[in-house]
Design an enzyme around this catalytic site. Structure first.
Site, PDB file in Angstrom:
ATOM      1  N   THR A   1       0.819  -1.208   0.000  1.00  0.00           N
ATOM      2  CA  THR A   1       0.000   0.000   0.000  1.00  0.00           C
ATOM      3  C   THR A   1       0.860   1.269   0.000  1.00  0.00           C
ATOM      4  O   THR A   1       1.995   1.258   0.489  1.00  0.00           O
ATOM      5  CB  THR A   1      -0.898  -0.010   1.250  1.00  0.00           C
ATOM      6  N   ASP A   2       0.270   2.371  -0.450  1.00  0.00           N
ATOM      7  CA  ASP A   2       0.983   3.657  -0.385  1.00  0.00           C
ATOM      8  C   ASP A   2       1.089   4.173   1.059  1.00  0.00           C
ATOM      9  O   ASP A   2       1.875   5.074   1.341  1.00  0.00           O
ATOM     10  CB  ASP A   2       0.299   4.709  -1.273  1.00  0.00           C
ATOM     11  N   GLU A   3       0.294   3.589   1.975  1.00  0.00           N
ATOM     12  CA  GLU A   3       0.280   4.115   3.352  1.00  0.00           C
ATOM     13  C   GLU A   3       1.614   3.916   4.072  1.00  0.00           C
ATOM     14  O   GLU A   3       1.869   4.556   5.088  1.00  0.00           O
ATOM     15  CB  GLU A   3      -0.842   3.469   4.161  1.00  0.00           C
TER      16      GLU A   3
ATOM     17  N   TYR B   1      -1.942  -0.630  10.972  1.00  0.00           N
ATOM     18  CA  TYR B   1      -2.070  -1.267   9.652  1.00  0.00           C
ATOM     19  C   TYR B   1      -0.863  -0.955   8.773  1.00  0.00           C
ATOM     20  O   TYR B   1      -0.192  -1.853   8.259  1.00  0.00           O
ATOM     21  CB  TYR B   1      -3.363  -0.805   8.948  1.00  0.00           C
TER      22      TYR B   1
ATOM     23  N   LYS C   1       2.171  -3.376   7.281  1.00  0.00           N
ATOM     24  CA  LYS C   1       2.463  -3.540   5.855  1.00  0.00           C
ATOM     25  C   LYS C   1       3.917  -3.124   5.558  1.00  0.00           C
ATOM     26  O   LYS C   1       4.600  -3.773   4.766  1.00  0.00           O
ATOM     27  CB  LYS C   1       1.494  -2.720   5.002  1.00  0.00           C
TER      28      LYS C   1
HETATM   29  P1  NAD Z   1      -9.736  -7.279   1.876  1.00  0.00           P
HETATM   30  O1  NAD Z   1      -9.768  -7.038   3.355  1.00  0.00           O
HETATM   31  O2  NAD Z   1     -10.942  -7.013   1.061  1.00  0.00           O
HETATM   32  O3  NAD Z   1      -9.343  -8.805   1.613  1.00  0.00           O
HETATM   33  C1  NAD Z   1      -8.341  -9.466   2.340  1.00  0.00           C
HETATM   34  C2  NAD Z   1      -8.479 -10.975   2.087  1.00  0.00           C
HETATM   35  O4  NAD Z   1      -7.430 -11.627   2.824  1.00  0.00           O
HETATM   36  C3  NAD Z   1      -9.810 -11.559   2.586  1.00  0.00           C
HETATM   37  O5  NAD Z   1     -10.342 -12.417   1.611  1.00  0.00           O
HETATM   38  C4  NAD Z   1      -9.426 -12.329   3.833  1.00  0.00           C
HETATM   39  O6  NAD Z   1     -10.251 -13.450   4.092  1.00  0.00           O
HETATM   40  C5  NAD Z   1      -7.982 -12.738   3.524  1.00  0.00           C
HETATM   41  N1  NAD Z   1      -7.196 -12.962   4.743  1.00  0.00           N
HETATM   42  C6  NAD Z   1      -7.108 -12.146   5.826  1.00  0.00           C
HETATM   43  N2  NAD Z   1      -6.321 -12.714   6.774  1.00  0.00           N
HETATM   44  C7  NAD Z   1      -5.909 -13.912   6.258  1.00  0.00           C
HETATM   45  C8  NAD Z   1      -5.084 -14.947   6.751  1.00  0.00           C
HETATM   46  N3  NAD Z   1      -4.527 -14.896   7.968  1.00  0.00           N
HETATM   47  N4  NAD Z   1      -4.841 -16.023   5.955  1.00  0.00           N
HETATM   48  C9  NAD Z   1      -5.408 -16.101   4.712  1.00  0.00           C
HETATM   49  N5  NAD Z   1      -6.226 -15.161   4.219  1.00  0.00           N
HETATM   50  C10 NAD Z   1      -6.465 -14.071   4.971  1.00  0.00           C
HETATM   51  O7  NAD Z   1      -8.469  -6.482   1.358  1.00  0.00           O
HETATM   52  P2  NAD Z   1      -8.242  -5.706  -0.026  1.00  0.00           P
HETATM   53  O8  NAD Z   1      -8.729  -4.329   0.108  1.00  0.00           O
HETATM   54  O9  NAD Z   1      -8.691  -6.560  -1.129  1.00  0.00           O
HETATM   55  O10 NAD Z   1      -6.638  -5.638  -0.024  1.00  0.00           O
HETATM   56  C11 NAD Z   1      -5.863  -6.709  -0.560  1.00  0.00           C
HETATM   57  C12 NAD Z   1      -4.393  -6.369  -0.432  1.00  0.00           C
HETATM   58  O11 NAD Z   1      -4.105  -5.172  -1.147  1.00  0.00           O
HETATM   59  C13 NAD Z   1      -3.925  -6.125   1.000  1.00  0.00           C
HETATM   60  O12 NAD Z   1      -2.645  -6.680   1.132  1.00  0.00           O
HETATM   61  C14 NAD Z   1      -3.886  -4.609   1.117  1.00  0.00           C
HETATM   62  O13 NAD Z   1      -2.918  -4.211   2.059  1.00  0.00           O
HETATM   63  C15 NAD Z   1      -3.494  -4.219  -0.285  1.00  0.00           C
HETATM   64  N6  NAD Z   1      -3.966  -2.889  -0.731  1.00  0.00           N
HETATM   65  C16 NAD Z   1      -5.276  -2.538  -0.606  1.00  0.00           C
HETATM   66  C17 NAD Z   1      -5.703  -1.294  -1.081  1.00  0.00           C
HETATM   67  C18 NAD Z   1      -7.161  -0.873  -0.997  1.00  0.00           C
HETATM   68  O14 NAD Z   1      -7.460   0.286  -1.292  1.00  0.00           O
HETATM   69  N7  NAD Z   1      -8.082  -1.727  -0.637  1.00  0.00           N
HETATM   70  C19 NAD Z   1      -4.777  -0.419  -1.648  1.00  0.00           C
HETATM   71  C20 NAD Z   1      -3.427  -0.813  -1.731  1.00  0.00           C
HETATM   72  C21 NAD Z   1      -3.046  -2.053  -1.277  1.00  0.00           C
HETATM   73  O1  DAU Z   2      -4.138   3.981   0.500  1.00  0.00           O
HETATM   74  C1  DAU Z   2      -4.362   2.607   0.369  1.00  0.00           C
HETATM   75  C2  DAU Z   2      -5.215   2.134   1.517  1.00  0.00           C
HETATM   76  O2  DAU Z   2      -6.524   2.623   1.283  1.00  0.00           O
HETATM   77  C3  DAU Z   2      -5.234   0.614   1.672  1.00  0.00           C
HETATM   78  O3  DAU Z   2      -3.944   0.169   1.985  1.00  0.00           O
HETATM   79  C4  DAU Z   2      -6.206   0.196   2.766  1.00  0.00           C
HETATM   80  O4  DAU Z   2      -6.275  -1.221   2.831  1.00  0.00           O
HETATM   81  C5  DAU Z   2      -7.553   0.756   2.442  1.00  0.00           C
HETATM   82  O5  DAU Z   2      -8.475   0.451   3.487  1.00  0.00           O
HETATM   83  C6  DAU Z   2      -7.489   2.282   2.249  1.00  0.00           C
HETATM   84  O6  DAU Z   2      -7.218   2.954   3.498  1.00  0.00           O
HETATM   85  P1  DAU Z   2      -7.986   4.306   3.904  1.00  0.00           P
HETATM   86  O7  DAU Z   2      -7.917   4.457   5.369  1.00  0.00           O
HETATM   87  O8  DAU Z   2      -7.532   5.450   3.077  1.00  0.00           O
HETATM   88  O9  DAU Z   2      -9.479   3.914   3.411  1.00  0.00           O
HETATM   89  P2  DAU Z   2     -10.923   4.112   4.085  1.00  0.00           P
HETATM   90  O10 DAU Z   2     -11.934   3.741   3.052  1.00  0.00           O
HETATM   91  O11 DAU Z   2     -11.012   3.455   5.421  1.00  0.00           O
HETATM   92  O12 DAU Z   2     -10.994   5.685   4.317  1.00  0.00           O
HETATM   93  C7  DAU Z   2     -10.856   6.592   3.229  1.00  0.00           C
HETATM   94  C8  DAU Z   2     -10.899   7.996   3.803  1.00  0.00           C
HETATM   95  O13 DAU Z   2     -12.237   8.253   4.294  1.00  0.00           O
HETATM   96  C9  DAU Z   2      -9.989   8.209   5.002  1.00  0.00           C
HETATM   97  O14 DAU Z   2      -9.476   9.528   4.962  1.00  0.00           O
HETATM   98  C10 DAU Z   2     -10.901   8.042   6.207  1.00  0.00           C
HETATM   99  C11 DAU Z   2     -12.222   8.553   5.699  1.00  0.00           C
HETATM  100  N1  DAU Z   2     -13.438   7.893   6.276  1.00  0.00           N
HETATM  101  C12 DAU Z   2     -13.491   6.537   6.286  1.00  0.00           C
HETATM  102  C13 DAU Z   2     -14.589   5.895   6.798  1.00  0.00           C
HETATM  103  C14 DAU Z   2     -14.646   4.373   6.822  1.00  0.00           C
HETATM  104  C15 DAU Z   2     -14.481   8.669   6.731  1.00  0.00           C
HETATM  105  O15 DAU Z   2     -14.454   9.923   6.699  1.00  0.00           O
HETATM  106  N2  DAU Z   2     -15.589   8.022   7.245  1.00  0.00           N
HETATM  107  C16 DAU Z   2     -15.685   6.674   7.309  1.00  0.00           C
HETATM  108  O16 DAU Z   2     -16.707   6.148   7.801  1.00  0.00           O
END
Ligand code: NAD
Ligand code: DAU
Length: 351
Positions: A132-134, A157, A161
């Site tokens: 992730t970019d975080e 988190y 990562k």
């Molecule tokens: P998600 O939470 O939707 O899915 C995560 C999956 O991992 C689920 O299917 C869950 O069952 C599985 N999982 C969790 N713990 C596990 C374990 N111990 N063993 C096996 N499986 C397990 O997540 P996502 O949003 O699809 O993110 C996927 C990946 O991409 C993550 O590594 C996240 O850090 C990265 N990522 C997400 C975003 C985003 O915006 N969602 C952005 C950048 C990177």
């Molecule tokens: O940047 C990549 C990341 O983006 C991934 O690595 C994470 O897995 C993914 O969850 C996401 O993280 P964020 O914290 O940015 O996403 P989230 O959707 O939780 O929140 C987006 C923005 O909205 C953040 O600034 C917090 C705000 N927010 C979020 C929720 C859930 C609100 O204002 N209200 C809310 O209820």
């Protein structure tokens, strides 16, 4: 070339799109989807693949080293796309330990298993870690994250990562494991669990419930359509250089509050409501602890070196996303009952 690819976290949001892309595009590959099916994993995301001959699902936990080793012994795995993770920042603030065990120890279990299975023959092998970019921390109003930006994770988190990224690089440096890493910005699209901002807001607007906006809503995220992330993962898996890192982003920054206003307009239109009806649900709530102000990716490297760029404009992507959630009420209803409801009450009623 025939390959056996292990995709972890394939029942989750991004993972399910990656599994589908690989299974359908590469009929000569055997795709193994390994997922523990936590609250975030949902096999309903992949029912269209049930009859695919080149697809296998294994329910397993990456925290269980013995099981992971056994899977590498049983199957001739040539590549790993590692997406399994605990992924929600708010949950990491409430209960960090699952993030440490899954995101750090789980990743090390996979690295160890790959190293054991592949030692002496790294030719044609690849361990791809999706991050992730975080990990880069928080930006002020200017500048972008590039691949060489120093790590400065600020939530449990992102720290977990960052730790996993360091371990993946260490296995490359120390043991020669052929790794590649990508760091991506915020994804949106169909099948995202409704704890994340966009699906949560769509679901609340639909049910005329308050839309919780943290702090002043001025935090900025860089949004990318999930299918474009899956396309980038396909490209990096096949063409990315071993040992390299690539940033992936949408060139698409929005403050949370402007994004919510756009969603509200779309929802008013789709639900035949008077303009302003959905926006009246906007409710400012207590800010997230340690809330990062701004993320913005400079994706020039992957653009120039691998020729990737986002295919979809945000307006079109948001329309498609809203359409999908409105057309898939049952998907949403099934996961917003029970345990998720208990999490929601705990997370938002204390604010
Ligand atoms: P998600 O939470 O939707 O899915 C995560 C999956 O991992 C689920 O299917 C869950 O069952 C599985 N999982 C969790 N713990 C596990 C374990 N111990 N063993 C096996 N499986 C397990 O997540 P996502 O949003 O699809 O993110 C996927 C990946 O991409 C993550 O590594 C996240 O850090 C990265 N990522 C997400 C975003 C985003 O915006 N969602 C952005 C950048 C990177
Ligand atoms: O940047 C990549 C990341 O983006 C991934 O690595 C994470 O897995 C993914 O969850 C996401 O993280 P964020 O914290 O940015 O996403 P989230 O959707 O939780 O929140 C987006 C923005 O909205 C953040 O600034 C917090 C705000 N927010 C979020 C929720 C859930 C609100 O204002 N209200 C809310 O209820």
């Amino acid at each position: 070339m025939k390959q056996t690819i292990l995709i972890t976290g394939g029942a989750g949001f991004i993972g399910s799109h990656v599994v589908r892309l690989f299974v359908n595009k590469y009929s000569e590959y055997h795709i193994i989807n390994l997922d523990a099916l936590t609250y975030a994993g949902n096999l309903e995301n992949l029912t269209d693949l049930d009859q695919s001959p080149n697809y296998t699902f294994i329910k397993a936990d990456i925290r269980d080293a013995e099981t992971i080793d056994a899977i590498f012994e049983k199957y001739p795995i040539t590549g790993v796309c590692h997406l399994a993770a605990e992924s929600h920042v708010d949950r990491s603030i409430a209960e960090p330990m699952a993030f440490i065990t899954t995101n750090i120890i789980g990743t090390v279990n996979l690295l160890n298993a790959a190293r054991k299975a592949w030692t002496g023959n790294f030719e044609g092998k690849r361990f791809y870690h999706i991050s992730t970019d975080e990990v880069y921390g928080s930006l002020g109003s200017e500048g972008f994250f590039v691949e060489t930006t120093s790590y400065d994770p600020r939530s449990p988190y992102s720290a977990s990562k960052a730790s996993s990224d360091h371990l993946v690089r260490a296995y490359n440096h120390t043991y020669g494991l052929p790794v590649v890493i990508t760091n991506c910005s915020n994804n949106y699209g169909q099948n995202q669990f409704p704890e994340k901002l966009i699906p949560l807001a769509i679901n609340n607007i639909k049910h005329m419930k308050p839309i919780p906006v943290y702090g002043k809503g001025e935090n900025i995220r860089d949004w990318l359509y999930v299918i474009d992330h899956a396309r980038a993962i396909d490209l990096v898996f096949h063409e990315g250089k071993v040992g390299e890192t690539y940033n992936i982003g949408g060139f698409n920054e929005w403050t949370n509050i402007s994004l919510i206003h756009v969603l509200c307009e779309i929802m008013d239109r789709k639900m035949n409501r008077a303009p302003g009806t959905s926006a009246s649900l906007i409710t400012y709530v207590k800010d997230r602890a340690g809330h990062d102000l701004r993320y913005a990716i400079d994706a020039t490297k992957i653009q120039k070196e691998l020729g990737w760029e986002p295919s979809l404009q945000f307006a079109e992507g948001l329309e498609k996303t809203v359409d999908w959630y409105l057309a898939n009420e049952e998907w949403m209803d099934r996961i917003t009952t029970g345990k998720y409801q208990a999490y929601y009450d705990q997370q938002y009623h204390k604010r």
